[in-house]
Write a protein that holds these residues in place. Structure first.
Motif, PDB file in Angstrom:
ATOM      1  N   PHE A 196       0.879  -1.170   0.000  1.00 23.63           N
ATOM      2  CA  PHE A 196       0.000   0.000   0.000  1.00 23.63           C
ATOM      3  C   PHE A 196       0.910   1.210   0.000  1.00 23.63           C
ATOM      4  O   PHE A 196       1.644   1.431   0.956  1.00 23.63           O
ATOM      5  N   VAL A 216      -3.618   2.477  -8.924  1.00 24.61           N
ATOM      6  CA  VAL A 216      -3.418   3.873  -9.297  1.00 24.61           C
ATOM      7  C   VAL A 216      -3.673   4.717  -8.055  1.00 24.61           C
ATOM      8  O   VAL A 216      -4.736   4.641  -7.452  1.00 24.61           O
ATOM      9  N   THR A 217      -2.687   5.498  -7.690  1.00 27.34           N
ATOM     10  CA  THR A 217      -2.800   6.354  -6.502  1.00 27.34           C
ATOM     11  C   THR A 217      -2.604   7.797  -6.910  1.00 27.34           C
ATOM     12  O   THR A 217      -1.768   8.091  -7.768  1.00 27.34           O
ATOM     13  N   LEU A 218      -3.371   8.675  -6.328  1.00 31.04           N
ATOM     14  CA  LEU A 218      -3.144  10.110  -6.505  1.00 31.04           C
ATOM     15  C   LEU A 218      -2.563  10.667  -5.216  1.00 31.04           C
ATOM     16  O   LEU A 218      -3.000  10.293  -4.128  1.00 31.04           O
ATOM     17  N   THR A 219      -1.594  11.556  -5.361  1.00 36.60           N
ATOM     18  CA  THR A 219      -0.992  12.136  -4.161  1.00 36.60           C
ATOM     19  C   THR A 219      -1.926  13.184  -3.584  1.00 36.60           C
ATOM     20  O   THR A 219      -2.973  13.503  -4.149  1.00 36.60           O
ATOM     21  N   GLN A 256      -8.265   3.731  -0.039  1.00 34.25           N
ATOM     22  CA  GLN A 256      -8.333   2.828  -1.171  1.00 34.25           C
ATOM     23  C   GLN A 256      -9.789   2.450  -1.407  1.00 34.25           C
ATOM     24  O   GLN A 256     -10.473   2.050  -0.463  1.00 34.25           O
ATOM     25  N   GLU A 291      -9.302   2.898  -7.262  1.00 31.56           N
ATOM     26  CA  GLU A 291      -8.282   3.940  -7.186  1.00 31.56           C
ATOM     27  C   GLU A 291      -7.949   4.223  -5.732  1.00 31.56           C
ATOM     28  O   GLU A 291      -8.707   3.865  -4.829  1.00 31.56           O
ATOM     29  N   GLU A 292      -6.819   4.892  -5.557  1.00 32.80           N
ATOM     30  CA  GLU A 292      -6.391   5.251  -4.204  1.00 32.80           C
ATOM     31  C   GLU A 292      -6.046   6.732  -4.179  1.00 32.80           C
ATOM     32  O   GLU A 292      -5.716   7.317  -5.200  1.00 32.80           O
ATOM     33  N   VAL A 293      -6.131   7.293  -3.003  1.00 32.19           N
ATOM     34  CA  VAL A 293      -5.808   8.701  -2.829  1.00 32.19           C
ATOM     35  C   VAL A 293      -5.028   8.846  -1.523  1.00 32.19           C
ATOM     36  O   VAL A 293      -5.304   8.137  -0.559  1.00 32.19           O
TER      37      VAL A 293
END
Lengths: 188, 257
Positions: free
Chosen positions: A26, A126-129, B80, B122-124
């Motif tokens: 993660f 896919v992660t956004l900061t 997530q 998607e994750e943030v």
């Protein structure tokens, strides 16, 4: 009876296992300006931090921030806005920094960078900061007025002050040269 | 037969008394309160959301759970979306609680407003930072971080991402005004002490010098600079008392005569 006891033990053990089971990779991605002021035609440092808080390594990690700094309003002085890391082990972190130079002043919205990674070579994430938010890019002249060394100001100040300081000193010298003998007598 | 009727009557009477007790209405309405509390507790986590928490600054806070006062504390929250619908992360609330009773709030921090939409799969990452105030130095507090979010249907969820007791330490690495002023005070005190002792010593020495001079003193006649005294004044003095010797000496001189 014994069998039922064993079954109970198994249930208990599996419950504990659910509580402490290993998590997939993660990644927490962090984008942060290191410079206090953004000024047009001056360097601006950005830092990206990737933290793997899972229990397994993250594979093929990329940071892509090309879309948030369009090249018509920003120069890239040093560093890359698209980076690739083969692997980030569990519990470790990576930082990456970029030096850019804004071309124009005004408000600018710093948006999120996109980070992608794989867990187990299969699952694509896919992660956004975080978004640093709206910031002001200072005009060069405004910045100089506040922070630049003010040599010209000092020079002008000395020129203005010269008639009263340098002029009076010269007059004093003249009058002193007119009476050389009198001064000698007094001293003896 | 008689005994059985007595028993029956007794039973009837007992029932009547019991019924009267119930009718008195001493039993309070506990049931509805409990259900209300249950309603409050139903706002919980969504099974489709995975959350993570990590301290960025100070970097060892994840392990040792210690902060320093007056230094920024920054952390990241990972969100997530494992489900099929969008989530909107509304805000995160951070608070210090009393370590033995987490329902007692010591300080509520400004909540971090995010309003970030998280698409499915998607994750943030969200960030927040705060300073621990000096008054918390040297004591443990409970740090609680809750994340509030909504799904596409408008259902509100709350996730607790951090709920631990942490120690807040006093920052003694830099220059502290208190010790600085203490140092200046001591320097001033020592200078004052030196001055006073010097004064005292000089007084002592002057006393001894005076007593010596008293013994030795024999008048100043021989050292008079006559240039400074007007002529006539000197002449007058010579006329009035020609003898410059002491009266004792004069007496002895008369006796001798």
């Amino acid at each position: 009876m014994k069998f039922s006891l064993f079954a109970l033990l198994f249930v208990v053990v599996s419950c504990v296992d659910v509580g402490t089971q290993t998590r997939d990779a993660f990644i927490l991605a962090h984008k942060q300006p290191l410079s206090t002021y953004a000024v047009e035609n001056m360097d601006f440092v950005l830092e990206y931090g990737l933290y793997n808080v899972g229990d397994k390594p993250a594979q093929k990690v990329t940071i892509d921030d090309r879309h948030s700094f369009p090249t018509n309003s920003f120069d890239i002085v040093k560093g890359l806005l698209f980076v690739h890391f083969e692997q980030i082990p569990a519990g470790s972190n990576v930082t990456h920094s970029v030096v850019i130079r804004p071309r124009a002043f005004g408000f600018f919205n710093y948006t999120a960078a996109q980070v992608t990674y794989y867990t187990d070579n299969e699952n694509h994430h896919v992660t956004l900061t975080n978004t640093p938010g709206e910031g002001y890019i200072y005009r060069q002249r405004e910045y100089d007025r506040r922070f630049a060394p003010k040599y010209t100001y000092f020079l002008v100040f000395f020129l203005i002050v010269a008639p009263t300081t340098l002029g009076s000193f010269l007059l004093f010298q003249q009058s002193k040269a007119r009476f050389p003998n009198v001064i000698k007598k007094k001293s003896t | 037969m008689k005994l059985s009727t007595v028993f029956l009557l007794a039973a009837l009477g007992f029932c009547a008394v019991y019924a009267a007790d119930v009718v008195d209405g001493e039993v309070t309405d506990d049931a509805p309160k409990n259900s209300q509390e249950d309603d409050d507790l139903t706002i919980g986590a969504s099974p489709d959301a995975g959350l993570a928490f990590h301290f960025v600054q100070p970097s060892d806070a994840n392990v040792v759970r210690e902060f320093y006062t007056g230094k920024p504390v920054k952390y990241l929250i990972g969100f997530q979306n494992k489900g099929e619908k969008d989530f909107v992360v509304k805000y995160a609330e951070t608070s210090f609680r009393f370590p033995t009773d987490h329902s007692y709030h010591l300080q509520n921090f400004t909540r971090g407003e995010y309003n970030r939409r998280v698409a499915p799969k998607e994750e943030v990452t969200l960030d927040y930072g705060f300073y621990a105030h000096e008054t918390f130095a040297g004591r443990p507090v409970g740090l609680v971080v809750n994340v509030h979010y909504q799904d596409a249907d408008g259902n509100v969820f709350v996730n607790n991402v951090y709920n631990q007791t942490i120690n807040i330490m006093e920052d003694d690495s830099g220059f502290s005004g208190e010790t600085g002023f203490l140092f200046i005070f001591f320097v001033a005190l020592s200078i004052g002490g030196l001055y006073l002792s010097n004064q005292f010593l000089s007084k002592l020495s002057r006393k001894s010098g005076l007593s010596k001079r008293r013994v030795v003193e024999q008048g100043t006649s021989s050292e008079v600079d006559f240039e400074w005294i007007p002529r006539d004044a000197v002449k007058n003095k010579e006329k009035r008392s020609p003898a410059t010797v002491s009266p004792k000496a004069r007496k002895s001189a008369k006796k001798a005569d």
